[in-house]
Design a protein around this motif. Sequence first.
Motif, PDB file in Angstrom:
ATOM      1  N   GLU A  36       0.830  -1.210   0.000  1.00 44.23           N
ATOM      2  CA  GLU A  36       0.000   0.000   0.000  1.00 44.23           C
ATOM      3  C   GLU A  36       0.861   1.255   0.000  1.00 44.23           C
ATOM      4  OE1 GLU A  36      -2.583  -0.381   3.351  1.00 44.23           O
ATOM      5  OE2 GLU A  36      -3.933  -1.773   2.332  1.00 44.23           O
ATOM      6  N   LEU A  39       2.346   1.681  -3.408  1.00 46.21           N
ATOM      7  CA  LEU A  39       1.321   2.150  -4.344  1.00 46.21           C
ATOM      8  C   LEU A  39       1.058   3.646  -4.152  1.00 46.21           C
ATOM      9  CD1 LEU A  39      -0.725   1.472  -6.524  1.00 46.21           C
ATOM     10  CD2 LEU A  39      -2.329   0.797  -4.722  1.00 46.21           C
ATOM     11  N   LYS A  40       1.011   4.101  -2.905  1.00 46.08           N
ATOM     12  CA  LYS A  40       0.811   5.538  -2.639  1.00 46.08           C
ATOM     13  C   LYS A  40       1.953   6.358  -3.223  1.00 46.08           C
ATOM     14  CE  LYS A  40      -1.994   5.126   1.523  1.00 46.08           C
ATOM     15  NZ  LYS A  40      -2.046   5.319   2.981  1.00 46.08           N
ATOM     16  N   VAL A  42       3.834   5.555  -5.783  1.00 46.46           N
ATOM     17  CA  VAL A  42       3.690   5.566  -7.240  1.00 46.46           C
ATOM     18  C   VAL A  42       2.592   6.520  -7.657  1.00 46.46           C
ATOM     19  CG1 VAL A  42       3.005   4.155  -9.229  1.00 46.46           C
ATOM     20  CG2 VAL A  42       4.633   3.259  -7.548  1.00 46.46           C
ATOM     21  N   ARG A  43       1.472   6.486  -6.968  1.00 44.91           N
ATOM     22  CA  ARG A  43       0.366   7.396  -7.311  1.00 44.91           C
ATOM     23  C   ARG A  43       0.770   8.848  -7.126  1.00 44.91           C
ATOM     24  NH1 ARG A  43      -4.579   4.005  -4.579  1.00 44.91           N
ATOM     25  NH2 ARG A  43      -5.005   2.666  -6.374  1.00 44.91           N
ATOM     26  N   LEU A  46       2.921   9.804 -10.016  1.00 44.17           N
ATOM     27  CA  LEU A  46       2.137   9.971 -11.247  1.00 44.17           C
ATOM     28  C   LEU A  46       1.283  11.231 -11.187  1.00 44.17           C
ATOM     29  CD1 LEU A  46       0.996   6.314 -11.912  1.00 44.17           C
ATOM     30  CD2 LEU A  46       2.774   7.593 -13.107  1.00 44.17           C
ATOM     31  N   ALA A  47       0.878  11.652 -10.001  1.00 43.04           N
ATOM     32  CA  ALA A  47       0.019  12.821  -9.866  1.00 43.04           C
ATOM     33  C   ALA A  47       0.809  14.119  -9.995  1.00 43.04           C
ATOM     34  CB  ALA A  47      -0.699  12.781  -8.519  1.00 43.04           C
TER      35      ALA A  47
END
Length: 56
Positions: A36, A39-40, A42-43, A46-47
Amino acid sequence: MLYELMMARTRELEVMEREIAQRALLERLLKAERLERALKRVRATLAMPSEPAQVH
């Protein structure tokens, strides 16, 4: 006497089995938490607005 020893050993084995199962569950939870967090990250990456290309 032998019966009591066998029953005591059975209870010890049951406790060990529960401890092993709990440890496996904790390991899965820790792995899920690490995934998790990754993933945060990576997000968040990407943001981010991409940097403008530098012209030479």
